[in-house]
Design a protein around this motif. Sequence first.
Motif, PDB file in Angstrom:
ATOM      1  N   UNK A 216       0.861  -1.179   0.000  1.00  0.00           N
ATOM      2  CA  UNK A 216       0.000   0.000   0.000  1.00  0.00           C
ATOM      3  C   UNK A 216       0.901   1.235   0.000  1.00  0.00           C
ATOM      4  N   UNK A 217       1.129   1.767  -1.176  1.00  0.00           N
ATOM      5  CA  UNK A 217       2.017   2.921  -1.332  1.00  0.00           C
ATOM      6  C   UNK A 217       1.408   4.169  -0.695  1.00  0.00           C
ATOM      7  N   UNK A 218       0.082   4.275  -0.733  1.00  0.00           N
ATOM      8  CA  UNK A 218      -0.596   5.408  -0.112  1.00  0.00           C
ATOM      9  C   UNK A 218      -0.149   6.744  -0.694  1.00  0.00           C
ATOM     10  N   UNK A 219       0.107   7.711   0.162  1.00  0.00           N
ATOM     11  CA  UNK A 219       0.452   9.055  -0.304  1.00  0.00           C
ATOM     12  C   UNK A 219       1.846   9.125  -0.923  1.00  0.00           C
ATOM     13  N   UNK A 220       2.626   8.056  -0.812  1.00  0.00           N
ATOM     14  CA  UNK A 220       3.904   7.999  -1.530  1.00  0.00           C
ATOM     15  C   UNK A 220       3.695   7.940  -3.047  1.00  0.00           C
ATOM     16  N   UNK A 221       2.449   7.773  -3.464  1.00  0.00           N
ATOM     17  CA  UNK A 221       2.144   7.796  -4.890  1.00  0.00           C
ATOM     18  C   UNK A 221       2.576   9.125  -5.509  1.00  0.00           C
ATOM     19  N   UNK A 222       2.592  10.171  -4.700  1.00  0.00           N
ATOM     20  CA  UNK A 222       3.038  11.484  -5.188  1.00  0.00           C
ATOM     21  C   UNK A 222       4.507  11.432  -5.607  1.00  0.00           C
ATOM     22  N   UNK A 223       5.312  10.646  -4.888  1.00  0.00           N
ATOM     23  CA  UNK A 223       6.726  10.506  -5.241  1.00  0.00           C
ATOM     24  C   UNK A 223       6.883   9.762  -6.560  1.00  0.00           C
ATOM     25  N   UNK A 224       6.024   8.786  -6.786  1.00  0.00           N
ATOM     26  CA  UNK A 224       6.047   8.066  -8.058  1.00  0.00           C
ATOM     27  C   UNK A 224       5.602   8.987  -9.194  1.00  0.00           C
ATOM     28  N   UNK A 225       4.635   9.834  -8.894  1.00  0.00           N
ATOM     29  CA  UNK A 225       4.177  10.809  -9.883  1.00  0.00           C
ATOM     30  C   UNK A 225       5.320  11.746 -10.264  1.00  0.00           C
ATOM     31  N   UNK A 226       6.095  12.159  -9.287  1.00  0.00           N
ATOM     32  CA  UNK A 226       7.247  13.026  -9.551  1.00  0.00           C
ATOM     33  C   UNK A 226       8.315  12.331 -10.387  1.00  0.00           C
ATOM     34  N   UNK A 227       8.361  11.008 -10.305  1.00  0.00           N
ATOM     35  CA  UNK A 227       9.331  10.239 -11.097  1.00  0.00           C
ATOM     36  C   UNK A 227       8.910  10.110 -12.559  1.00  0.00           C
ATOM     37  N   UNK A 228       7.673  10.471 -12.869  1.00  0.00           N
ATOM     38  CA  UNK A 228       7.197  10.367 -14.245  1.00  0.00           C
ATOM     39  C   UNK A 228       6.337   9.150 -14.516  1.00  0.00           C
ATOM     40  N   UNK A 229       5.976   8.404 -13.472  1.00  0.00           N
ATOM     41  CA  UNK A 229       5.093   7.249 -13.647  1.00  0.00           C
ATOM     42  C   UNK A 229       3.723   7.733 -14.128  1.00  0.00           C
ATOM     43  N   UNK A 230       3.146   7.038 -15.122  1.00  0.00           N
ATOM     44  CA  UNK A 230       1.868   7.485 -15.680  1.00  0.00           C
ATOM     45  C   UNK A 230       0.694   6.615 -15.247  1.00  0.00           C
ATOM     46  N   UNK A 231       0.956   5.372 -14.856  1.00  0.00           N
ATOM     47  CA  UNK A 231      -0.139   4.470 -14.505  1.00  0.00           C
ATOM     48  C   UNK A 231       0.128   3.835 -13.148  1.00  0.00           C
ATOM     49  N   UNK A 232      -0.889   3.895 -12.276  1.00  0.00           N
ATOM     50  CA  UNK A 232      -0.774   3.370 -10.919  1.00  0.00           C
ATOM     51  C   UNK A 232      -1.703   2.172 -10.793  1.00  0.00           C
ATOM     52  N   UNK A 233      -1.087   1.023 -10.617  1.00  0.00           N
ATOM     53  CA  UNK A 233      -1.816  -0.243 -10.748  1.00  0.00           C
ATOM     54  C   UNK A 233      -2.199  -0.836  -9.399  1.00  0.00           C
ATOM     55  N   UNK A 234      -3.439  -1.268  -9.321  1.00  0.00           N
ATOM     56  CA  UNK A 234      -3.960  -1.951  -8.141  1.00  0.00           C
ATOM     57  C   UNK A 234      -4.025  -3.439  -8.461  1.00  0.00           C
ATOM     58  N   UNK A 235      -3.379  -4.259  -7.646  1.00  0.00           N
ATOM     59  CA  UNK A 235      -3.431  -5.712  -7.836  1.00  0.00           C
ATOM     60  C   UNK A 235      -4.717  -6.242  -7.242  1.00  0.00           C
ATOM     61  N   UNK A 236      -5.257  -7.357  -7.789  1.00  0.00           N
ATOM     62  CA  UNK A 236      -6.408  -7.949  -7.134  1.00  0.00           C
ATOM     63  C   UNK A 236      -7.497  -8.499  -8.021  1.00  0.00           C
ATOM     64  N   UNK A 237      -7.159  -9.177  -9.102  1.00  0.00           N
ATOM     65  CA  UNK A 237      -8.214  -9.762  -9.941  1.00  0.00           C
ATOM     66  C   UNK A 237      -8.921 -10.937  -9.265  1.00  0.00           C
TER      67      UNK A 237
END
Length: 724
Positions: A216-237
């Motif tokens: 659960x990356x949580x609010x650290x997603x902002x750091x990934x956004x700053x890295x240039x990541x475009x898609x944030x994937x949720x596992x769980x099919x």
Amino acid sequence: MSEILAPVGDKSSLIAAVNAGANAVYLGLKQYSARSSAENFDFESFSEAAAYCHAFGVKVYVAMNTLVKDSEVDEFLQTALSAWNLGADAFIVSDVFLGKFIKDNFPEIVLHLSTQAGICNVYGAKFAKKMGFSRVILARETDISDIKAIAEIIETEVFVQGALCTCFSGQCYMSSFGGGNSGNRGRCKQPCRKRYSIDREGFEDLSYKLSLSDLSVGENIEKLLDCGVVSFKIEGRMRRAEYVSAAVKYYRAILDGKPQKNDLSDLKRTYNRGNYTKGLAWGQDKSFLSSAVQGHIGEYVGAVKVSNGKYICESNQNFVVGDYFKVLREGKEVGGAKFLNKIGSNIVVSSATRLKNGDKLFVTTDTALNARLLNKKRLISLTVSARFMVGEKAQVTVNGKNYFGTVELSESLNRPLNKNDYENCFKKVDKYPFTVKFTQFETDGVFVPVSELNALRRQIYNDYWLNISQNHNKSYNPHYTLPQVCEQNNEKIAAICTTFDGIACDIAILKLESSDENISALTENFNGEKYIYLPPYLTGSEIERLFPLIKNFDGIYCEGIYGFELAEELNTRLFVGTGLNISNRVDLNYCQANYICLSKELTETEIKSLKTQKTFYLSSGNIKVMDLIYCPFGKKCKTCDKRGKYVLTDENGRRFPLRRYSFGECRFEVFNCADLANGGCGTGILCDCTLLDGKAITKVCKSVDDLRTVLKNYTKGHGTSPVV
């Protein structure tokens, strides 16, 4: 624009994902999905799913990310083409060379390289881009510095929520060799969630030694956004619709800058293994391992008090009949409980387990929350205006698009159409997820029968739905020519060893325990071809530190896709390892390497059609079944005994060797409880002597009987037993 990508195992999860605000979903068909136990979709239900998503502007990615055998290639390609023609926006593929074949023959098809391909550094990203992929889904273990570097090369997708695989993705064979159910074929039986002991002080008890907490990356997603990541994937099919809804809602709020106080609580209650970890992007944290509890732990409610034979927990929360709890004692699961009633500020639960004072109660099923999550609706706004004039055909405008009736309207003799009649009719949206706002209404006293007005509405809404949900993909016919394999025998022997002393083979592959070892001493007196073993996961900085060592060898033996680009940049030879799962003629045609070891999940019969002068088959010695890119001892370096080898023992007494190595950070390999003993079968022979006497094994590797005498504890592996 950043994208929240939601898992969809069935129709209910798909609707939940869209309603919660997902930008894209990923799902599997009935075949070639790495989650074969999910309900998945046939072509009819997939077509409906794609149309529904597209109406909301949500993209649909189809996961076809399994190992594809040679006999399955044609069916795999035709399945992909059918899905594309029905509206798939992209395919998630793990076989990089099958992807290349698709792109060469059907250039408009969009490809995303699966996390199963193990992209973890810029070398792998560059190669994926050369092969025609527009996006890479990074290995969950990828370091934050490498994520940033990769995002500068190619569109990047990163997992932010859900289960973590114990093994580096695409390299797990524990389920495969333990029972014939291949994780690479979507049928993993999750042996990593079983209990094990390790022969190290403090780790001897049976517990979930290999089970990891949920990410659960949580609010650290902002750091990934700053890295240039475009898609944030949720596992769980494999998870329920309410989990999908809660997870999408949680990350949607963070990215929109509107985080809500209870969003994380809602997510924990729908599914939470181990109270979450931030993952390995920022290094292994204290929550990474979940050795005490391997399943859903929910959210903490309070401590149990035993009073007059009743189990009471102080809580002001509103629970109802149908709510369930998990009970932990000293951090370990001891049973479950269900809600009975409430007395003042206390709740009363019942349990088949005899509970004690101080036991901790965690809610795992919150029925009111689940209902609230699934009742959330996302609607398409329609702005509707109308003109009903004598001598003209009825005209209704929906979001700027004009629709007309089929006949000219007549003047009313008794009851002319009025605004209320018209609006009451068009408020009915039938099966469609529309919400209607009315603007201009013009009429001069025409007569419109109710039946005709209803028919007009149904036709207009149906046409509008078809327009916004239509498939815009170019349609392809299944016309292609598969490459042919010129079958040839290979008499060479290659061996993976920790020293070349006394080995009898044509190609020696040195497997180091650390980059500080004395290369000269380990490789002297061997006159054949010399390769250095590179594991499936290396960071960019680790690879750079290995450059001086690589120059001492004729080439690299690499278990990861990154080896192609690395070998080209260093102008050295490449031996493709078993980890790339080369398994069909398309792979062989595109795989430009000096030597290729075929997948160890193929049978001897299946490799006969793939024999060439450069192909090998793992036929003797150790069977590596897992690569662990973390410390199973909790990364307590100050108290570590630093041993190179341990033994992992399961509940049935089977003993799996556990080997430590380090090119900076400590990592581990798990080997099968029995070694491999098969003779040659027309391909070159690869012996894995990581934990064995290379001198003894290489001398007898062509003889099954002699091998079995030397090994004693052996298996035929998949030589004669195909995986499913």
